[in-house]
Scaffold this active site. Structure first.
Site, PDB file in Angstrom:
ATOM      1  CB  SER A  25      -0.919   0.012   1.232  1.00 49.50           C
ATOM      2  OG  SER A  25      -1.807  -1.072   1.205  1.00 49.50           O
ATOM      3  CG  ASP A 302      -6.939  -5.162   2.251  1.00 47.36           C
ATOM      4  OD1 ASP A 302      -7.972  -5.468   1.625  1.00 47.36           O
ATOM      5  OD2 ASP A 302      -6.049  -4.434   1.770  1.00 47.36           O
TER       6      ASP A 302
END
Length: 424
Positions: A25, A302
């Site tokens: 990310s 997630d």
């Protein structure tokens, strides 16, 4: 297609050190910032995740750069990399005289991108759908005259749409104000984006539902990428299912930009303590009754598969909220969880936006085969079941390359047995 693997762990203890790759990310955001800064910003500790390798290759591959400057149309295939698809859609609109077809896997062509495309077109960008309205592949003509400096976008959609717009905001002549409609899902990911932009010299204001970034230059700086807390979450799950656990994860800090660092708080409910020292975090398991019944995962979707599978394995009936985005991920993660948990007699029921786990009919088979649905997180979330089921077979184990290529190797290093199944 790679052969399946069979995982087992006869000794139910965990110890040692695991060096995690850089955060996917953080790294994907940093790579776009580096490209937009035209090299003034440098990225440190680039992730080995396949998604990041793909994005880096598209941004900096010498062939692609040359083609963009002189070739009529460049086709870029992001494969299954959703982050790359969203970020590049915005990035390519800024490249003068470039025309790009942005495509991906069959599943990628089923993942919606219309909200982002509509927002970019409202700014003045030229983007056309090559196949189905609202979905990749896209034909993007770079360079446009900005029509407005204010865009409204729903807050309960993928935060990657919002991040894609924020990343290009300072490069727009008029800057950009994003008006967030309704409640913001995955807020930590938006905060991560703004914090990384700030590290690169891009200032912003955030008042009520409006985020404003003026046109401004990047500063010369280095963006360090922290190890991946999402990857760390699987080790927390393994610790939770072990009889005893003492594990060190170097490089992780308690002041992370990553929303998934909340795994330390979530897993404390399962007796996993986190002690930050010696430049990393020490995990240790302590005997503790599990009391928490409700988990709101809105800001860390997630982690959903990891936490739900741990609860199922421990026979802990729990309720989950904040899972709205799971159905448009690499697969429909709700359906995937329901299908695979059913193999051990566990039900995940859906009522509105509330999901309940029922473990009353849980059973422990001698062996279970887990279908991974081309989803890296399905493979890694279910692998820890090898601590309670003698044999766990994982189909298409190579899917972990998307975010954590060394996962199976690291499991072996931690004492798991991994056998490649014969393809006869």
């Amino acid at each position: 297609m790679q052969a399946n693997i069979i995982i087992s762990k006869p000794v139910k203890t965990l110890s040692g050190t695991v060096q995690l790759t850089g955060s996917k990310s953080e790294c994907n955001r940093a790579l776009i910032i580096e490209a937009l800064s035209k090299g003034k910003v440098k990225v440190q500790n680039v992730s080995s995740a396949a998604d990041t390798v793909t994005l880096s290759g598209i941004l900096w591959g010498s062939e692609n750069v040359q083609k963009l400057k002189g070739h009529p149309v460049l086709e870029c295939n992001v494969g299954p990399a959703g982050t790359a698809m969203r970020f590049l859609t915005a990035y390519f609109t800024l490249l003068d005289e470039a025309e790009v077809i942005l495509t991906g896997t069959v599943r990628m062509k089923q993942r919606p991108i219309g909200i982002l495309v509509d927002a970019l077109c409202a700014l003045g960008a030229s983007i056309k759908y090559e196949e189905n309205e609202g979905f990749p592949p896209l034909r993007i003509k770079g360079g446009f005259e900005q029509q407005t400096d204010t865009i409204s976008i729903k807050g309960d959609i993928s935060s990657q749409y919002i991040t894609a717009l924020l990343l290009i905001a300072s490069s727009l002549p008029k800057g950009l104000t994003l008006q967030i409609e309704g409640e913001l899902t995955s807020k930590p990911y938006v905060e991560m984006t703004l914090a990384m932009l700030q590290q690169a010299g891009i200032q912003h204001t955030w008042e009520e539902n409006g985020i404003h970034i003026a046109n401004q230059p990047f500063n010369a700086t280095v963006l360090p990428v922290e190890p991946d807390w999402s990857a760390a979450s699987y080790w927390y799950a393994i610790a939770a299912l072990s009889d005893t656990a003492e594990l060190f994860l170097p490089g992780l800090t308690p002041y992370s930009l990553q929303g998934d660092s909340v795994i330390t708080e979530i897993m404390a409910n399962f007796g996993i303590t986190s002690q930050f020292k010696d430049g990393g975090v020490y995990l240790q398991k302590e005997a503790k009754p599990i009391l928490r019944k409700i988990f709101d995962l809105k800001e860390c979707p997630d982690l959903a598969q990891t936490v739900i599978v741990v609860c199922a394995a421990l026979g802990h009936d729990a309720t989950f909220t904040g899972l709205e985005t799971l159905k448009i991920k690499e697969t429909d993660r709700i359906a995937a969880l329901q299908n695979e948990l059913a193999k051990i007699g566990v039900k995940l029921t859906e009522k509105g936006q509330v999901y309940k786990l029922d473990t009353s009919e849980k059973h422990i088979p001698e062996k279970v085969t887990i279908h991974t649905y081309e989803d890296h997180r399905m493979a890694m979330a279910f692998a820890p079941l090898a601590l309670i089921i003698p044999q766990v077979e994982i189909e298409d184990p190579q899917v972990v390359e998307k975010s954590y290529p060394a996962f199976w190797k690291d499991l072996e290093g931690a004492g798991f047995s991994i056998e490649v199944k014969s393809q006869n």
